[in-house]
Design an enzyme around this catalytic site. Structure first.
Site, PDB file in Angstrom:
ATOM      1  N   PRO A  22       0.808  -1.219  -0.193  1.00  0.00           N
ATOM      2  CA  PRO A  22       0.063  -0.175   0.210  1.00  0.00           C
ATOM      3  C   PRO A  22       1.142   1.044  -0.009  1.00  0.00           C
ATOM      4  O   PRO A  22       2.309   0.963   0.076  1.00  0.00           O
ATOM      5  CB  PRO A  22      -1.068  -0.116   1.205  1.00  0.00           C
ATOM      6  N   ASP A  23       0.612   2.230  -0.619  1.00  0.00           N
ATOM      7  CA  ASP A  23       0.887   3.465  -0.487  1.00  0.00           C
ATOM      8  C   ASP A  23       0.374   4.091   1.001  1.00  0.00           C
ATOM      9  O   ASP A  23       0.403   3.607   1.297  1.00  0.00           O
ATOM     10  CB  ASP A  23       1.204   4.390  -0.830  1.00  0.00           C
ATOM     11  N   PHE A  24       1.150   5.159   0.985  1.00  0.00           N
ATOM     12  CA  PHE A  24       0.709   5.111   2.437  1.00  0.00           C
ATOM     13  C   PHE A  24      -0.454   6.680   2.808  1.00  0.00           C
ATOM     14  O   PHE A  24      -1.322   6.806   3.669  1.00  0.00           O
ATOM     15  CB  PHE A  24       2.223   6.714   3.027  1.00  0.00           C
ATOM     16  N   ARG A  25      -0.720   7.700   1.249  1.00  0.00           N
ATOM     17  CA  ARG A  25      -1.623   8.926   2.446  1.00  0.00           C
ATOM     18  C   ARG A  25      -3.384   8.836   1.760  1.00  0.00           C
ATOM     19  O   ARG A  25      -4.093   9.473   1.170  1.00  0.00           O
ATOM     20  CB  ARG A  25      -1.247  10.167   1.474  1.00  0.00           C
TER      21      ARG A  25
ATOM     22  N   CYS B 280      23.931   3.576  20.174  1.00  0.00           N
ATOM     23  CA  CYS B 280      25.197   3.691  19.833  1.00  0.00           C
ATOM     24  C   CYS B 280      25.249   3.316  18.323  1.00  0.00           C
ATOM     25  O   CYS B 280      26.615   3.509  17.864  1.00  0.00           O
ATOM     26  CB  CYS B 280      25.353   2.459  20.546  1.00  0.00           C
TER      27      CYS B 280
ATOM     28  N   HIS C 241      14.708   8.229   2.367  1.00  0.00           N
ATOM     29  CA  HIS C 241      14.187   7.106   3.206  1.00  0.00           C
ATOM     30  C   HIS C 241      14.756   6.165   3.642  1.00  0.00           C
ATOM     31  O   HIS C 241      14.686   5.852   4.667  1.00  0.00           O
ATOM     32  CB  HIS C 241      12.709   7.613   3.263  1.00  0.00           C
TER      33      HIS C 241
ATOM     34  N   ASN D 179      11.422   5.339  -1.096  1.00  0.00           N
ATOM     35  CA  ASN D 179      10.412   3.918  -1.176  1.00  0.00           C
ATOM     36  C   ASN D 179      11.778   3.373  -0.130  1.00  0.00           C
ATOM     37  O   ASN D 179      13.345   3.184  -0.351  1.00  0.00           O
ATOM     38  CB  ASN D 179      10.057   2.828  -1.949  1.00  0.00           C
TER      39      ASN D 179
ATOM     40  N   ASP E 140      11.173  -1.036   0.298  1.00  0.00           N
ATOM     41  CA  ASP E 140      10.742  -2.370  -0.012  1.00  0.00           C
ATOM     42  C   ASP E 140      11.913  -2.565  -1.061  1.00  0.00           C
ATOM     43  O   ASP E 140      12.602  -3.268  -1.282  1.00  0.00           O
ATOM     44  CB  ASP E 140       9.773  -1.915  -1.005  1.00  0.00           C
TER      45      ASP E 140
END
Ligand code: OAD
Length: 272
Positions: free
Chosen positions: A38-41, A142, A131, A112, A114
């Site tokens: 799925p995408d996020f938004r 640490c 990201h 992404n 993934d």
């Protein structure tokens, strides 16, 4: 370097005429939805609309570093579902590989996590994983790297892994950039390439998370920016040579490949 027209044919002609030799691509979750991630938004199918089971104070908390410190369990529940291994690259990923094979892909900036770009065969040194990704993991205190096999085991068993260093015992997390964390230096070190691009393609992203969302503005004023996305985002369309290919990105890359005379090659790459 002008487009003959602001549509798919215009972009294809620009590529076929050899004007696009340094293409920079920016991608987001939309290029992986047809793989089953799925995408996020997106309002119904997006991840953030479907996290009620995790009892979060707000959806993005699942990727928030302060929240994770207090409660890493929601993230690990989700990681179990999203962990690479069970998803296959889409034809949009293969399109990136095709651009690379043709020697046209200067850089791919992806949001992404993934790892499907690598899996499709785009070499690691062409990709900026802005990201981060699930490819590595480390202690959030640490910073000591954590063994990959132990991480796989932890994710599989829905356990929260802890640092193995004496006197540390910090939480371990995949090297995904959480809200509240800095992007990898690779992102900043390669940003200058945007000003060298002769074509920019933006695919499957809402361009809503900064600093990634600001990348298209570093592309030269007279350089075409092509958006292949379900919806118009990030002000793309505001410049004279911006091109909007609104719709499904797999469909978009197939049409673009066809217009360039590459469709068979693309389909063959995707199958193999
Ligand atoms: P979003 O979910 O914000 O945006 C996905 C975009 O892709 C939307 O504009 C959709 O309309 C579009 N889309 C979805 N499916 C598509 C399809 N099949 N074809 C074409 N377009 C499609 O995802 P991102 O922009 O990637 O950060 O989100 C950016 C960051 O926000 C992510 O990297 C993640 C998230 O919080 C972290 O996890 C750190």
């Amino acid at each position: 370097q002008k487009l003959s027209s602001r549509n798919l044919e215009g972009v294809a002609k620009y590529i076929k005429d050899g004007k696009a030799r340094k293409i920079v691509v920016m991608t987001g979750a939309g290029i992986s939805t047809s793989a089953g991630i799925p995408d996020f938004r997106s309002s119904d199918t997006g991840l953030y609309a479907n996290l009620a089971r995790l009892n979060l104070p707000y959806a993005e908390a699942v990727f928030d570093i302060s929240y994770f410190r207090n409660n890493p369990h929601p993230f690990y529940t989700l990681a179990h579902e999203l962990y690479p291994g069970r998803y296959r690259p889409t034809i949009s990923h293969s399109f990136l590989k095709l651009l690379h094979q043709k020697g046209l892909l200067l850089k791919l900036f992806t949001q992404n996590i993934d790892c499907l770009e690598r899996e499709a065969g785009v070499p690691e040194d062409i990709i900026v994983e802005a990201h981060g990704s699930f490819a590595k993991q480390s202690c959030i205190d640490c910073k000591t790297p954590y063994p990959h096999d132990l991480m796989q085991k932890a994710i599989h068993e829905k356990q929260v892994p802890h640092c193995q260093q004496e006197n540390c015992k910090g939480l371990v997390k995949p090297d995904i950039v959480f809200f509240g964390e800095a992007l990898p230096s690779d992102f900043f070190d390669n940003r200058y390439l945007l000003s060298q691009a002769d074509l920019c393609i933006i695919m499957g992203t809402s361009l809503s998370v900064h600093p990634f969302a600001s990348l298209p503005q570093f592309v030269g004023e007279s350089v075409p920016r092509v958006l292949i996305n379900l919806e118009q985002v990030g002000g793309i369309g505001s410049r004279t040579d911006d091109v909007l290919l609104l719709g499904d990105c797999d469909e978009g890359v197939r049409k673009l490949a066809k217009a360039c005379g590459w469709l068979e090659e693309l389909e063959a790459l995707w199958v193999t």
